[in-house]
Write a protein that holds these residues in place. Sequence first.
Motif, PDB file in Angstrom:
ATOM      1  N   PHE A  52       0.856  -1.181   0.000  1.00  0.00           N
ATOM      2  CA  PHE A  52       0.000   0.000   0.000  1.00  0.00           C
ATOM      3  C   PHE A  52       0.896   1.235   0.000  1.00  0.00           C
ATOM      4  O   PHE A  52       1.531   1.552   1.009  1.00  0.00           O
ATOM      5  N   PRO A  53       0.974   1.942  -1.123  1.00  0.00           N
ATOM      6  CA  PRO A  53       1.831   3.119  -1.201  1.00  0.00           C
ATOM      7  C   PRO A  53       1.394   4.216  -0.228  1.00  0.00           C
ATOM      8  O   PRO A  53       0.270   4.204   0.296  1.00  0.00           O
ATOM      9  N   VAL A  54       2.281   5.171  -0.027  1.00  0.00           N
ATOM     10  CA  VAL A  54       2.067   6.209   0.982  1.00  0.00           C
ATOM     11  C   VAL A  54       0.736   6.931   0.799  1.00  0.00           C
ATOM     12  O   VAL A  54      -0.031   7.095   1.754  1.00  0.00           O
ATOM     13  N   GLY A  55       0.436   7.379  -0.410  1.00  0.00           N
ATOM     14  CA  GLY A  55      -0.810   8.108  -0.630  1.00  0.00           C
ATOM     15  C   GLY A  55      -2.035   7.285  -0.277  1.00  0.00           C
ATOM     16  O   GLY A  55      -3.005   7.798   0.314  1.00  0.00           O
ATOM     17  N   ASP A  56      -2.010   5.998  -0.625  1.00  0.00           N
ATOM     18  CA  ASP A  56      -3.126   5.118  -0.293  1.00  0.00           C
ATOM     19  C   ASP A  56      -3.242   4.906   1.211  1.00  0.00           C
ATOM     20  O   ASP A  56      -4.352   4.816   1.749  1.00  0.00           O
ATOM     21  N   VAL A  57      -2.099   4.816   1.890  1.00  0.00           N
ATOM     22  CA  VAL A  57      -2.120   4.624   3.340  1.00  0.00           C
ATOM     23  C   VAL A  57      -2.778   5.819   4.029  1.00  0.00           C
ATOM     24  O   VAL A  57      -3.637   5.665   4.910  1.00  0.00           O
ATOM     25  N   VAL A  58      -2.391   7.031   3.626  1.00  0.00           N
ATOM     26  CA  VAL A  58      -2.971   8.227   4.243  1.00  0.00           C
ATOM     27  C   VAL A  58      -4.470   8.291   3.959  1.00  0.00           C
ATOM     28  O   VAL A  58      -5.280   8.564   4.856  1.00  0.00           O
ATOM     29  N   ARG A  59      -4.850   8.036   2.706  1.00  0.00           N
ATOM     30  CA  ARG A  59      -6.282   8.027   2.361  1.00  0.00           C
ATOM     31  C   ARG A  59      -7.042   7.017   3.201  1.00  0.00           C
ATOM     32  O   ARG A  59      -8.096   7.322   3.776  1.00  0.00           O
ATOM     33  N   TYR A  60      -6.507   5.795   3.297  1.00  0.00           N
ATOM     34  CA  TYR A  60      -7.172   4.722   4.035  1.00  0.00           C
ATOM     35  C   TYR A  60      -7.357   5.090   5.504  1.00  0.00           C
ATOM     36  O   TYR A  60      -8.456   4.972   6.060  1.00  0.00           O
ATOM     37  N   LEU A  61      -6.281   5.538   6.134  1.00  0.00           N
ATOM     38  CA  LEU A  61      -6.350   5.854   7.563  1.00  0.00           C
ATOM     39  C   LEU A  61      -7.359   6.956   7.843  1.00  0.00           C
ATOM     40  O   LEU A  61      -8.009   6.960   8.896  1.00  0.00           O
ATOM     41  N   SER A  62      -7.501   7.901   6.906  1.00  0.00           N
ATOM     42  CA  SER A  62      -8.390   9.040   7.130  1.00  0.00           C
ATOM     43  C   SER A  62      -9.849   8.639   7.238  1.00  0.00           C
ATOM     44  O   SER A  62     -10.688   9.442   7.667  1.00  0.00           O
ATOM     45  N   HIS A  63     -10.185   7.395   6.881  1.00  0.00           N
ATOM     46  CA  HIS A  63     -11.551   6.901   7.013  1.00  0.00           C
ATOM     47  C   HIS A  63     -11.785   6.212   8.350  1.00  0.00           C
ATOM     48  O   HIS A  63     -12.935   5.864   8.669  1.00  0.00           O
ATOM     49  N   PHE A  64     -10.731   6.038   9.138  1.00  0.00           N
ATOM     50  CA  PHE A  64     -10.854   5.378  10.436  1.00  0.00           C
ATOM     51  C   PHE A  64     -10.476   6.294  11.593  1.00  0.00           C
ATOM     52  O   PHE A  64     -10.829   6.036  12.739  1.00  0.00           O
ATOM     53  N   MET A  65      -9.733   7.350  11.307  1.00  0.00           N
ATOM     54  CA  MET A  65      -9.307   8.300  12.329  1.00  0.00           C
ATOM     55  C   MET A  65      -8.984   9.612  11.638  1.00  0.00           C
ATOM     56  O   MET A  65      -8.652   9.637  10.444  1.00  0.00           O
ATOM     57  N   THR A  66      -9.075  10.690  12.388  1.00  0.00           N
ATOM     58  CA  THR A  66      -8.647  11.979  11.855  1.00  0.00           C
ATOM     59  C   THR A  66      -7.146  12.108  12.035  1.00  0.00           C
ATOM     60  O   THR A  66      -6.612  11.871  13.123  1.00  0.00           O
ATOM     61  N   LEU A  67      -6.466  12.447  10.969  1.00  0.00           N
ATOM     62  CA  LEU A  67      -5.028  12.654  11.016  1.00  0.00           C
ATOM     63  C   LEU A  67      -4.762  14.148  11.115  1.00  0.00           C
ATOM     64  O   LEU A  67      -5.248  14.933  10.292  1.00  0.00           O
ATOM     65  N   TYR A  68      -3.991  14.538  12.135  1.00  0.00           N
ATOM     66  CA  TYR A  68      -3.731  15.943  12.402  1.00  0.00           C
ATOM     67  C   TYR A  68      -2.287  16.298  12.070  1.00  0.00           C
ATOM     68  O   TYR A  68      -1.398  15.434  12.082  1.00  0.00           O
ATOM     69  N   PRO A  69      -2.010  17.579  11.786  1.00  0.00           N
ATOM     70  CA  PRO A  69      -0.628  17.997  11.553  1.00  0.00           C
ATOM     71  C   PRO A  69       0.284  17.572  12.701  1.00  0.00           C
ATOM     72  O   PRO A  69      -0.038  17.783  13.873  1.00  0.00           O
ATOM     73  N   GLY A  70       1.394  16.958  12.335  1.00  0.00           N
ATOM     74  CA  GLY A  70       2.333  16.455  13.330  1.00  0.00           C
ATOM     75  C   GLY A  70       2.148  14.995  13.678  1.00  0.00           C
ATOM     76  O   GLY A  70       3.027  14.392  14.309  1.00  0.00           O
ATOM     77  N   ASP A  71       1.028  14.384  13.289  1.00  0.00           N
ATOM     78  CA  ASP A  71       0.886  12.936  13.456  1.00  0.00           C
ATOM     79  C   ASP A  71       1.899  12.231  12.558  1.00  0.00           C
ATOM     80  O   ASP A  71       2.246  12.721  11.479  1.00  0.00           O
ATOM     81  N   VAL A  72       2.345  11.063  12.999  1.00  0.00           N
ATOM     82  CA  VAL A  72       3.369  10.307  12.287  1.00  0.00           C
ATOM     83  C   VAL A  72       2.807   8.948  11.886  1.00  0.00           C
ATOM     84  O   VAL A  72       2.128   8.279  12.676  1.00  0.00           O
ATOM     85  N   ILE A  73       3.099   8.543  10.649  1.00  0.00           N
ATOM     86  CA  ILE A  73       2.741   7.207  10.171  1.00  0.00           C
ATOM     87  C   ILE A  73       4.026   6.479   9.822  1.00  0.00           C
ATOM     88  O   ILE A  73       4.815   6.969   8.997  1.00  0.00           O
TER      89      ILE A  73
END
Length: 285
Positions: free
Chosen positions: A222-243
């Motif tokens: 799962f490439p980076v862009g897909d990972v960020v998109r996917y996670l955003s449907h289960f939790m809110t990602l805020y500036p400074g969060d790390v994946i």
Amino acid sequence: MKLLRVGPVGSERPALLDQDGTLRDLSGLIADVDGDLLSDDSVLTRVREAAAAGELAVLDAEGLRIGSPIGRIGKIVGIGLNYHGHAAEVGAQAPPEPIVFLKSPDTVVGPDDTVLIPRGSVKTDWEAELAVVIGSTARYLDSAEQGLAHVGGYVLANDVTERAFQNERGGTWDKGKNCETFTPLGPWLVTADEIPDPQTLDVRLWVNGELKQDGHTSDQIFPVGDVVRYLSHFMTLYPGDVIVTGTPAGVAAGQPEPKPFLRAGDVVEVEIDGLGRQRQEFKSA
């Protein structure tokens, strides 16, 4: 830009590594390298302009500790089994959806800080990883392109893991991921504009000078862009969060018996193109 935090634990100050490799002081311009900075384009522009104009004072790097390059982390989200090679080496199928776990921000240390092997550990393992730092709030994103647009920067990480705690003690993976010092980050944060395609990076790790991991982010399931998109449907990602986006093949758990898990006195070095190099000596907790 390459942004750093330098100084004693708990008293780090912001810095910049310029194109000549000179360390520059940012403490007169910004309070910290954190989510507030990454989400404010006007402040980032001021930092770039000050660096280009030669307005930033030089810092003496001799003996200066480098801390985690990102401060005030809200959460660390891990992605498991995210490289085809790593899944194969541990005998796992490629997951149909990203495997998600959480790491506590208090596991974060600097890139060259000591890492502690937990008491009772027999299977402490290494994991070289590309880490993503969120630059703008992400909720219910629709595409991988939107995912990449919400990335503020990239960081080198070692997602240290105790495999027996992770897999043999019941419950979730969190037991093997959250021991103290288990998330070395840095040395610097590279802003996203300098890495337009995060799937083009070599990832390498050495133990006691022996190359153990020699992978490439193009092998991510799962490439980076897909990972960020996917996670955003289960939790809110805020500036400074790390994946932390997963590790390539070459971990101790994937090697023949006797598996070479880490012991006190071992030295681990980690490197990703453009993101610098880490060095950790492992000691008993």
